[in-house]
Structures are given as C-alpha cells and as structure tokens.
Design a protein around this motif. Structure first.
Motif, PDB file in Angstrom:
ATOM      1  N   GLY A 294      -0.440   5.506   2.225  1.00 24.57           N
ATOM      2  CA  GLY A 294      -1.373   4.545   1.638  1.00 24.57           C
ATOM      3  C   GLY A 294      -2.781   4.866   2.068  1.00 24.57           C
ATOM      4  N   ASN A 295      -3.773   4.453   1.275  1.00 23.81           N
ATOM      5  CA  ASN A 295      -5.148   4.669   1.683  1.00 23.81           C
ATOM      6  C   ASN A 295      -6.059   3.566   1.178  1.00 23.81           C
ATOM      7  OD1 ASN A 295      -7.049   5.502  -0.546  1.00 23.81           O
ATOM      8  ND2 ASN A 295      -5.338   6.886  -0.961  1.00 23.81           N
TER       9      ASN A 295
ATOM     10  N   GLN B 234      -7.347   3.356  -2.566  1.00 30.70           N
ATOM     11  CA  GLN B 234      -6.385   2.839  -3.538  1.00 30.70           C
ATOM     12  C   GLN B 234      -6.300   1.320  -3.438  1.00 30.70           C
ATOM     13  OE1 GLN B 234      -3.645   5.271  -5.218  1.00 30.70           O
ATOM     14  NE2 GLN B 234      -4.127   3.656  -6.657  1.00 30.70           N
ATOM     15  N   ALA B 235      -6.345   0.796  -2.216  1.00 33.12           N
ATOM     16  CA  ALA B 235      -6.268  -0.644  -2.031  1.00 33.12           C
ATOM     17  C   ALA B 235      -7.455  -1.338  -2.686  1.00 33.12           C
ATOM     18  CB  ALA B 235      -6.211  -0.980  -0.538  1.00 33.12           C
TER      19      ALA B 235
ATOM     20  N   ASN C 129       0.814  -1.198   0.000  1.00 35.52           N
ATOM     21  CA  ASN C 129       0.000   0.000   0.000  1.00 35.52           C
ATOM     22  C   ASN C 129       0.859   1.263   0.000  1.00 35.52           C
ATOM     23  OD1 ASN C 129      -2.338   1.704   0.418  1.00 35.52           O
ATOM     24  ND2 ASN C 129      -3.329  -0.195   1.046  1.00 35.52           N
ATOM     25  N   THR C 130       1.950   1.223   0.748  1.00 33.86           N
ATOM     26  CA  THR C 130       2.882   2.347   0.740  1.00 33.86           C
ATOM     27  C   THR C 130       3.532   2.467  -0.640  1.00 33.86           C
ATOM     28  OG1 THR C 130       3.319   1.900   3.049  1.00 33.86           O
ATOM     29  CG2 THR C 130       4.879   3.328   1.914  1.00 33.86           C
TER      30      THR C 130
ATOM     31  N   ARG D 276     -13.013  -3.009   3.854  1.00 26.50           N
ATOM     32  CA  ARG D 276     -12.632  -4.087   2.960  1.00 26.50           C
ATOM     33  C   ARG D 276     -13.716  -5.154   2.850  1.00 26.50           C
ATOM     34  NH1 ARG D 276      -8.203  -5.741   0.741  1.00 26.50           N
ATOM     35  NH2 ARG D 276      -7.911  -7.916   0.235  1.00 26.50           N
TER      36      ARG D 276
ATOM     37  N   SER E 232      -2.751  -4.025   6.165  1.00 30.83           N
ATOM     38  CA  SER E 232      -2.225  -3.964   4.804  1.00 30.83           C
ATOM     39  C   SER E 232      -3.261  -3.382   3.841  1.00 30.83           C
ATOM     40  CB  SER E 232      -1.732  -5.330   4.337  1.00 30.83           C
ATOM     41  OG  SER E 232      -2.814  -6.210   4.193  1.00 30.83           O
ATOM     42  N   ALA E 233      -4.553  -3.494   4.159  1.00 35.71           N
ATOM     43  CA  ALA E 233      -5.574  -2.902   3.295  1.00 35.71           C
ATOM     44  C   ALA E 233      -5.895  -1.473   3.719  1.00 35.71           C
ATOM     45  CB  ALA E 233      -6.842  -3.747   3.327  1.00 35.71           C
ATOM     46  N   ARG E 234      -5.230  -0.985   4.770  1.00 32.17           N
ATOM     47  CA  ARG E 234      -5.522   0.347   5.308  1.00 32.17           C
ATOM     48  C   ARG E 234      -7.015   0.476   5.621  1.00 32.17           C
ATOM     49  NH1 ARG E 234      -0.838  -0.247   4.918  1.00 32.17           N
ATOM     50  NH2 ARG E 234       0.740   1.225   4.165  1.00 32.17           N
TER      51      ARG E 234
ATOM     52  N   GLN F 140       1.214   4.167  -3.059  1.00 32.15           N
ATOM     53  CA  GLN F 140       1.096   5.606  -2.883  1.00 32.15           C
ATOM     54  C   GLN F 140       2.356   6.350  -3.313  1.00 32.15           C
ATOM     55  OE1 GLN F 140      -1.051   7.085   0.299  1.00 32.15           O
ATOM     56  NE2 GLN F 140      -0.023   9.060   0.388  1.00 32.15           N
TER      57      GLN F 140
END
Lengths: 499, 315
Positions: free
Chosen positions: B32-33, B36-37, A387-388, B82, B276-278, A391
């Motif tokens: 991360g967000n 996006q996941a 995920n990082t 999720r 991991s999926a934020r 981004q």
C-alpha cells in the motif's frame, strides 16, 4: 383543475408543517477523507459532505438520481449531440464574496481536461476527453463542443469531479477549505473529529437553507454511532447503520430508520483473466452456488435488493436480471465437474476481503460459507486492510476472487475497460458500451445498455450479490431528510429541525 | 551517579535510534502507499507517479531515511501527508487529550488497586481475597471496547447522566464538556488497568509478608500496622512502581480501542489513521514519540528504584 386542487391541498398542509429556520445537527459519517476537493482527491465521503452542500456544478443529481439544473438554469443539446449550450444562473456569489462567472466554468473544464495531471492537479482528465473546446459567447452562456456524441456527458457534468470553485483559488487551499456556491460554507475541519458547515446567508435560492450549522462527525465504529445517536450526541447516522442496529432502532419511536435506494452494488468480482475464472463454466457455477436471498436475509437482515447484473433498480435503463443464474447447487456442481472440479478434486482459491467495510465483510464471509458448503469448492478467506487491498487486488489484480461495494452510479462502463481489476475483456461488451455512449437518442441508448447488462449476466463476469441499501437513522425531530440516495451527496439544504 | 545517568542517557538515545530504523524498515515492507490512499481507486499510474514525486516517495529509501533523521535531529518531524499539517502540531494536540486520560486512569487504577491488593494479601484465602481476585479476573478478560459501550448504555442512555459519548467538536474550547467526555474513557481504562495491578500488588505484598525480616519485625513485637507500612509496603512497592512506569507507556497505545469507541481524537486514533492511510512520516513521528515516552519512563523507574531501595547502587 385536478392539479390546482393538489397544489392548494399541499399549500394547506404546508401551513400546518411550516419549516422552521435555525438549529444545528450532527451527522455521523464513517471515514475522514484526506482532503475535501473532489477534483483533487477521490473518495465517497468527500462528496457526501461537500456535493451540493458546499460545492456545485453546472448540473447536479437529486436524491432520485435525476440530473437537474444547478449553476446552469437550463441547457440545450444540439440534434447532432455534439453541442451543449448552458445558460448560467446570474448573480451567484462564491462563499468568499467573488462573483461566479462563465470564466470560472471555462477555467475549471480547461483544467479538468488537461492530460497533464501533474500541472492541473485534477483527478480524471479521461472523463473530459470528448470535449473539443469550451467557449463563452456572452457572460451568461457557456458552450461545450464535443468530438463525438457522448450519452454520459450530462452525467459526467453531474459527477463530483465536475464541481466548480473560484478560478483564482489556490489548489492547496481548496483542498483543505473548499469554497463554492452552495447553501453552506465550509467553516472548519477539525482533523480526526469533524467538519463544520455554516449556512450561506447569500444563497441564491430564497429561504434556503433552513439549518444554521451542520457538523459531519467521523465515527467509524457502528456501535459507537448507535450509542451516540441514542445518547443524543448525534442526530443522524447517514448511511452506514448496521442492519441489527436498524432493527433495534425501528422499534423506538424517538428515531426513524430509513433504507433508501442507493447506487451501490456489492460485487463479488473474479479475476476473469486467470484460470480457473477465465472459464465461464466456473464463473457461472459460482453464481449458481450463491444463494442471494439467504445472503440478504442472513447477512443483512433483509436490507438489500437482489440484482443480477451491474446496475441498481433505481438507475435509468435498469433491467431486472435478479433471477438470471438463480440459485441451483446441482447445476453448479455439474458445471464444476465439467470444468474438472469434484469433491475429490476440489477447486481451491483465496477470497480477499478488506477489513474496513462492515457490509462487504459480512456478506463476503457468508458467501464463502455458502460456496464451501457446495462440496467441490475449498475457499479460504484472507482479510487485509483497505490500503493493502487497493494495492494487491485493485491495482495489480493479484487475486482470484474478492468483494467490494461499488458506490458510484452508472459504473457499468468499468467492464469495458480490460485493465480494470476484474480483467474482463469482451469485445462484444466494449462494442455495446460504445453503442450506448454514442447512441442518437435515449431509447437507443437504453437498448444498448440493456443488452450490455444481459451480456454481463450471461458471461457471469462477477457475482452481483445485491444492491446495498443506504441504511440510516435519525432523531424524530429531524424533518425532510432525503431518503433517496441516488446522488453522491448527503444533501442537507432542505432539512430542518422541529423545535 | 553522574556517570550512571550519562550511560543510561546514551543507552536511551541508541534505543531511540534503533526504533527509527525499525519503524522505517517496517513501513517499507507493508504493501500500500499514501498516494493511492489520497487519489483513490480510480487513479491512473501516471497520477500516482506524479503524486509520489510531489511527496518525495520516488527517492531511494536510504535517502528518505537520512532526510527524515536529519529533520528529527533538527527538531522537525516533517509534514503529515494526509492532514498536510506539521506532525509535531498534530501530535501535541492529540497528546493533550490522551495524556490526561492515561494519567487519570493510572491514578484511578492505583487508588483502587493498592488498597484492595493489600487487603486481599492480608486476608489471603478469605472470601474477601476470593472476591477481589474474581473481580480482577473479570476486569482482565472483558474487552475494553465492550466495557466502554456498556458504560455508555448504563450511564448515559439508561441513567441519563449528562455525559457526552464522544469528545466535543471544538475540543478544549469548552473545557467542562471536554472533561465530561473523558469521564467514561478514564473509568474504562482505569478499571482495566486496576484489574491488572491489583493482582500484582496482592502478589508482591504476599511475598514480602513471608520474608524473614517481617518475621523478625513481628518477633520484635512491633504492631501489625508498623510492620505493614514501615517494612512490608516499601519493599512490595518495587515491582509495582516498575510495572506502573511501563503501564503508563503501554496505555498510550492501549487507548486506541477506547478512543475508537468514545470518538476521542487522541494519539491512539491518530496512529490508527496514520497507519491505514500509509502516512509514513506521521507513523514515524508517532512511533518516535511513544518510544521516547517508554525510554523516559524506564529511566524514571530506574532512578526511583534508588529512592525506594537504598541497596540499589549506581555504580
């Protein structure tokens, strides 16, 4: 005459190997997607499960990568390349019992091309931009009129985003329990554990599918997958078998290991817009410093195919450029010196790795070791979670160099998009790609695509390390497992189990 | 006692509130967000914005925090991004698998560690003591994912015991198979926990045996048995109970590794997926539940102290 002999021989052999109906198998896949409708959510593991097993489109890609009929039994393309006329299969029913009709096709593609994704809930309106309108002159015909010729149009219709569900189905329900026309119906999703598919008794292909039930189990850890396969809890590791485990399993007659040709390229990408990688000498030097044979042997134990541009050997119009910019450390040092980097004044940069992908991670680590051996390069590795990575690297292009597997077939067009994370901006390439898309025939299209592949290689826009194999294994009693993997699916319609 | 309990309860609530602040702040900081996941790497900025708006992520952090806290106070942990399911439902289902593992592992660890620890302490310096200490050291240094895999190979692949390598699809619908699936995870976690505990038991029994009151008891002519069980163990139990309580809470998290190896959909693997999926609301929910367990165990340990040691007062 010869052909009849062959058919007779196959029929005879077929008697000895009669397919058996029934049984259940469990297939390990690596990750659990957030939802199961590929029109609403992206992710390779979604289509691996539902593509052609649950949901179908007008056309599909078979394991060899060819575009073949699915819900459309045939199609005609006008000479101008602007009109596509599809004849729909009749008497097809969705899993909820409703009829599949031309109206479902119209509803689907009108939703797909709606630029307002907020209203449509559809992922990629850009794919369908060339559609001017869609009509249905009679219930068994659908006609697409295009604004301009598009050689990828059938390919687009074979993409997971083009799968068709019932037009009345609420999107929120289709996300968690997709309904389609495929050989299996989506029976249930146990979060964190598995997805269950059950045979569709009303499937329109007589006799298919053979299996009663198929479970797709989410198991991320390669060693846990191997243990499950050996203990008998799993029947198939579909694509993520680790090379060292493949070597072990191939010595055991209870299991079959397969290494299918696939459409995934391990791409070590540069940020082409930033110094020092906006200098072609530096990009070429790094390609020349990469010993691909050693990486395939060392990191993948030989499972992988050397490539030299953004295409895999199984795909149409492939040009073998695997020896272009072949390993040559002296030339690499010379080019780097020309660009101002020497052992005394080395080029320092950070190489980003996403932790979740075992192939990419080990290839990336080995690649960095090779680069550091050269002398004028000092590369440090930074590992982050995916995920990082998305981004920082993918969305913001805040990186120097990275590696990731590009799974999708026919994805060379990403180099025509200067906003893509490689930030590769070459008008000549964009022109060649447009030429390919608008070409009047297949020969011209392939010529343009071949020139495009060559241009990328000359430009050393990325390091195309290898075409990744679909490396997997199954228990010996599984029959008819599709070993080719040039499709988005793990297609199980014709798989059966020897009792 | 009442005033003490009340004060402890207040303290527990403040701790939990601090935990909510901490987890919310930490999630703001990591890149991360969730949109996006969900949408994948081909999503356009417009798609992302649309989804973020639908998920309420476009609102200012303070507003999001207050909304969440308000929900929690009403007993509503919200929806998982999720899984699109109520978070409380997901957590309860996962706790139904992880709690049995943790409880059974701690019982196993206690049954192994207490007698072995006492034995080693009584014969300090002997070969028995050395063997116990070495075994414990081994159990501590071997990583549990490796031990778990070895157990699968030894017990299932070689010895062909009818145990599944992963939690059955369908879960507790088939209780026998589900229980069988938990045998090896419990063994893995239990042995690791026992290795840690046995050193503690040995150490505290040894320390107590050197105390003056033990010497007095022996001087009074009491039998060694009475000295050990009536005088020594009661006092040696204090640090052990403390650690057991804390161990219970930390095992809730430590099961992540074992749950990965054995394909068990427990709280550990849920938290891993959530991070991991934020999946912000899910991470917050899981952290809150675990924090609540830790606070609760601390409270229980404190109260147990009083039962074991009358000198502890609740003033």
């Amino acid at each position: 005459m010869k052909r009849w002999l062959l058919v007779g021989l196959l029929a005879f052999l077929g008697l000895g190997l009669a397919q058996q109906r029934g049984g259940a198998i469990t297939i390990a896949i690596q990750t659990e997607p957030a939802a199961w409708d590929p029109t609403q959510v992206a992710g390779a593991d979604i289509s691996r499960v539902v593509y052609d097993n649950v949901l179908q489109g007008l056309v599909k890609r078979n394991p060899k990568g060819e575009i073949v009929p699915s819900l459309a039994s045939r199609w005609v393309v006008s000479n101008s390349g602007l009109t596509y006329t599809f004849t729909l299969r009749q008497g097809v029913k969705f899993h909820d019992g409703s009829d599949f009709t031309a109206q479902d096709v119209l509803a689907k593609f009108n939703r797909a091309r709606n630029p307002d994704t907020r209203a449509s809930g559809h992922l990629r309106p850009d794919l369908y931009r060339d559609i001017a309108n869609i009509t249905s002159p009679n219930p068994s015909t659908v006609v697409f009129s295009l604004r301009q010729p598009n050689n990828d149009f059938l390919f687009i219709l074979s993409r997971p985003e083009s799968l068709i569900g019932p037009r009345q189905r609420p999107l929120a329900e289709q996300r968690v329990q997709p309904i389609g026309t495929g050989p299996f119906r989506f029976a249930g999703w146990e979060r964190g554990v598995a997805v269950r598919l059950e045979r569709n008794p009303n499937y329109y292909v007589q006799g298919l599918p053979y299996l009663d039930r198929v479970n797709f189990r989410f198991l991320g850890d390669g060693d846990a997958q191997l243990a499950g396969l050996r203990a008998g809890d799993l029947d198939v590791i579909a694509y993520s078998l680790l090379p060292e485990n493949a070597v072990v399993l191939s010595r055991d007659s209870n299991f079959k290991v397969f290494s299918g040709s696939a459409t995934a390229e391990a791409v070590a990408g540069f940020n082409n817009s930033r110094p020092p990688f906006n200098d072609v000498r530096v990009r070429r030097a790094i390609t020349l410093a990469t010993n691909k044979d050693e990486l395939i042997q060392g990191a993948m134990l030989g499972y992988g195919t050397k490539i030299g541009s953004m295409r895999s050997p199984g795909e149409a119009c492939y040009v073998d450029l695997s020896n272009f910019n072949a390993y040559n450390p002296d030339e690499a040092r010379r080019l780097l010196a020309e660009a101002g980097f020497t052992n005394q004044n080395p080029l320092r940069f950070t190489f980003n790795l996403a932790a979740e992908f075992p192939y990419e991670r080990r290839i990336g680590e080995a690649l960095v070791a090779q680069l550091n051996k050269l002398g004028p390069l000092q590369v440090t590795i930074q590992v982050t979670d995916f995920n990082t990575w998305i981004q920082r690297v993918f969305s913001q292009a805040d990186y120097a160099m990275t590696i990731i597997g590009h799974v999708e077939a026919n994805d060379i067009g990403n180099y025509a998009n200067p906003r893509y994370y490689w930030r590769y901006n070459n008008p000549r390439f964009q022109q060649l790609f447009t030429q390919y898309l608008r070409a009047p025939n297949q020969t011209k299209a392939c010529e343009a695509l071949a020139a495009a592949q060559r241009l990328l290689a000359e430009d050393a826009a990325s390091v195309w390390v290898m075409s990744l194999p679909a490396l997997g294994a199954y228990r010996a009693r599984i029959q008819n497992w599709p070993d080719g993997f040039l499709t988005p699916a793990i297609s199980v319609a014709e798989v059966w189990v020897r009792q | 006692m009442f005033a003490y309990s009340l004060r402890r309860l207040g303290f527990a609530l403040v701790t939990l509130w601090l935990a909510t602040l901490l987890v919310f702040g930490a999630l703001l900081l990591i890149p991360g967000n969730p949109a996006q996941a969900i949408l994948g790497i081909d999503a356009t900025p417009a798609d992302l914005e649309a989804l973020e708006a639908r998920l309420g992520l476009d609102k200012p952090p303070v507003e999001r925090y207050l909304n969440w806290l308000g929900g929690v106070l009403r007993g509503d942990l919200g929806q998982s991004i999720r899984y699109e399911r109520p978070i409380s439902e997901l957590i309860v289902a996962r706790l139904g698998i992880t709690l049995p593992i943790v409880v059974a592992s701690l019982l196993l660890a206690t049954f192994i560690a207490v007698p072995l620890g006492i034995l080693a302490a009584r014969r300090a310096g002997s070969p028995v003591d050395l063997a116990v200490s070495l075994g414990a050291l081994l159990g501590i240094v071997l990583p549990s994912f490796w031990v778990g895999l070895m157990f699968i190979y030894i017990f299932i692949v070689w010895l062909k015991l009818p145990l599944p390598t992963s939690f059955p699809i369908g879960g507790w619908e088939n209780p026998e198979r589900a229980l069988a699936a938990l045998v090896l995870p419990v063994l893995t976690v239990g042995l690791a926990s026992a290795s840690f505990l046995v050193r503690l038991v040995r150490g505290s029994v040894l320390e107590v045996l050197h105390q003056d009151y033990i010497r007095t008891a022996r001087a009074k002519g009491l039998s060694e048995r009475v000295v050990l069980y009536k005088h020594a163990l009661r006092n040696a139990a204090l640090p052990v109970v403390t650690v057991l309580g804390l161990e219970f809470a930390s095992l809730l998290i430590a099961t992540v590794v074992v749950e990965t190896v054995f394909g068990i959909p427990g709280l550990g693997s849920l938290s891993l997926t959530a991070i991991s999926a934020r999946d912000y609301p899910l991470v917050q929910g899981v952290v809150l539940v675990i924090a609540a367990f830790i606070v609760l165990m601390n409270l229980l340990v404190d109260l147990l102290y009083g039962l074991l040691d009358p000198r502890v007062s609740y003033a």
